[in-house]
Design an enzyme around this catalytic site. Structure first.
Site, PDB file in Angstrom:
ATOM      1  N   ASN A   1      -3.337  -4.041   2.072  1.00 24.97           N
ATOM      2  CA  ASN A   1      -2.189  -3.297   1.557  1.00 24.97           C
ATOM      3  C   ASN A   1      -1.534  -4.145   0.467  1.00 24.97           C
ATOM      4  OD1 ASN A   1       0.417  -2.324   1.106  1.00 24.97           O
ATOM      5  ND2 ASN A   1       0.735  -1.727   3.238  1.00 24.97           N
TER       6      ASN A   1
ATOM      7  N   CYS B   1       6.203   0.053  -1.746  1.00 24.41           N
ATOM      8  CA  CYS B   1       5.037   0.938  -1.698  1.00 24.41           C
ATOM      9  C   CYS B   1       5.250   2.279  -2.394  1.00 24.41           C
ATOM     10  CB  CYS B   1       4.624   1.136  -0.246  1.00 24.41           C
ATOM     11  SG  CYS B   1       4.369  -0.452   0.591  1.00 24.41           S
TER      12      CYS B   1
ATOM     13  N   HIS C   1      -0.386   5.959  -0.730  1.00 21.92           N
ATOM     14  CA  HIS C   1      -0.231   4.512  -0.592  1.00 21.92           C
ATOM     15  C   HIS C   1      -1.188   4.029   0.495  1.00 21.92           C
ATOM     16  CE1 HIS C   1       1.183   0.616   0.393  1.00 21.92           C
ATOM     17  NE2 HIS C   1       1.732   1.003   1.519  1.00 21.92           N
TER      18      HIS C   1
END
Lengths: 343, 78
Positions: free
Chosen positions: A294, A114, A264
């Site tokens: 995500n 990430c 993120h």
């Protein structure tokens, strides 16, 4: 010379996994509750024969089709992935060939999650400002879904597959358009977000593939991705406010000077808490995960592309990017948005 | 954060009617005390007291009252 973002595109696999699908699989969880906690209503899932490289190639082809540049003009490929096609060769080399990028180009993979997009921008700026490259294709691509056990709702509700392609070109400006950069690493948190087997430390075996149920009712084997959500949350609460403060100090600006924050896109719960904790106005805080989840290193470029495409990034906008996660690894930077960037 | 405020926030996190919790409840007996509720508690302590809870500290808590003690603890962050 300095690197400037000239174009961003992204690609999702065709197959989707909706919250309603998950609710049917996990009847103890209502769709409404999943939506409420994660903010994610749909995730894209790579097909069994679809790898991160396929997603990256599709994103890059979109970028070339936009007219941003031709494959023949790329002189460096950076691929951020934790789900490469092979241990070796380097997936970026396969992508160079598939895209028709010149054999004179450099290409490498780097393994980050990430935080990877911020690190990729830092590498690209270094390559350009040192004269090593003039047009860098930064690719982020993951197929985390292949790591997930189908009975592990703690991760299946969160992660989706995607790739993004960002073109960075050399521009003659007195000051960098990207930076300063702030990085951080704490490998002591490695065990909290990990696929324990499959590497040299612990190869996969019949034994490692045996699944068991944890205290929360989630099922996984050591061949699957494990996430300790509470530990990751605690790490984030500690690190993100620190890195934001350090970056502001390094840049000599105030929080109020930033036009848009693109963190993120972990999940709604975490982002909303961080936003409130940092006292960032909701209108300056980009959210772009409801239809994709995500997507690890692709969340920031996806959010950036959407913000620009929807007119929220006028010429000269100052944008803060913050990546954080697996490793632990984190990074933050500032970018000056240029009009004419293709999105 | 007062005890009453904390209990009220925990009612909300555990999706219980306001005024349900008194502090003596055992976490193991609360059906809604799960991994998401744990995140809610960590966020609550962070927001209201600036206390950074380590998840391993939560494991040692038996009752809702123990959570309050932890949330109020100075230097819980490491």
């Amino acid at each position: 010379m300095h690197a400037a973002i000239s174009a961003i595109e992204y690609h999702f696999p065709e197959k989707t996994l909706s919250t309603a699908d998950l609710s049917a699989e996990f009847p103890e969880w209502s769709a409404e509750k999943i939506d409420q906690k994660t903010g994610i209503r749909e995730r894209h899932i790579a097909a069994p024969d679809e790898c991160a490289s396929d997603l990256a190639v599709a994103a890059a082809r979109k970028l070339f089709a936009s007219g941003a540049c031709a494959p023949g003009e790329i002189d460096y490929v950076l691929l951020c992935t934790q789900s490469p096609d092979y241990f070796l060769p380097t997936t970026a080399c396969l992508i160079q060939d598939r895209l028709g990028i010149p054999t004179t180009a450099g290409a490498l993979d780097f393994n980050l999650g990430c935080s990877g997009y911020v690190y990729g921008l830092g590498l690209a700026e270094g390559l350009v400002s040192s004269g090593q490259a003039g047009r860098v294709l930064l690719l982020t691509a993951e197929s985390y879904s292949k790591f997930l056990h189908r009975r592990d709702r703690s991760v299946r509700t969160i992660f989706g597959d995607a790739a993004a392609a960002t073109l960075l070109t050399a521009v003659d400006t007195p000051a960098p358009l990207l930076g300063p950069f702030v990085y951080g690493t704490d490998g002591s948190g490695a065990e909290n977000l990990i696929v324990p087997t499959g590497g040299m430390r612990c190869p996969r075996s019949a034994e490692s593939g045996v699944a068991s149920e944890d205290e929360n009712g989630n099922v996984r084997s050591r061949d699957n991705l494990f996430m300790n959500g509470a530990e990751i949350f605690t790490f984030t609460l500690k690190v993100v406010p620190q890195v934001v403060g350090t970056l502001l100090e390094k840049a000599g600006i105030l929080l109020e000077d930033v036009d848009l924050f693109v963190f993120h896109q972990a999940n709604q719960y975490m982002l909303e808490h961080l936003r409130k904790r940092l006292k960032i106005p909701a209108g300056k805080f980009e959210l772009a995960f409801s239809d994709c989840g995500n997507t690890v290193s692709s969340t920031i470029p996806i959010a950036l592309q959407r913000a620009a495409g929807e007119g929220r990034l006028p010429q000269g906008s100052l944008v803060m990017l913050v990546g954080f996660g697996v490793g632990y690894s984190w990074g933050a930077t500032l970018l000056r948005w240029r009009a004419g960037t293709r999105v | 954060m007062t005890r009453a405020e904390f209990l009220s926030e925990m009612d909300a996190i555990l999706e219980l009617p306001a005024g349900t919790l008194t502090g003596g409840e055992k976490l193991a007996d609360l059906e809604q005390w799960n991994s998401m509720a744990m995140l809610g508690f960590i966020a609550l302590a962070d927001t209201n007291n600036g206390t950074r809870i380590q998840p391993r500290q939560i494991v040692n808590c038996v009752t809702v009252g123990d959570l309050l003690t932890l949330a109020r603890a100075e230097g819980a962050a490491s």
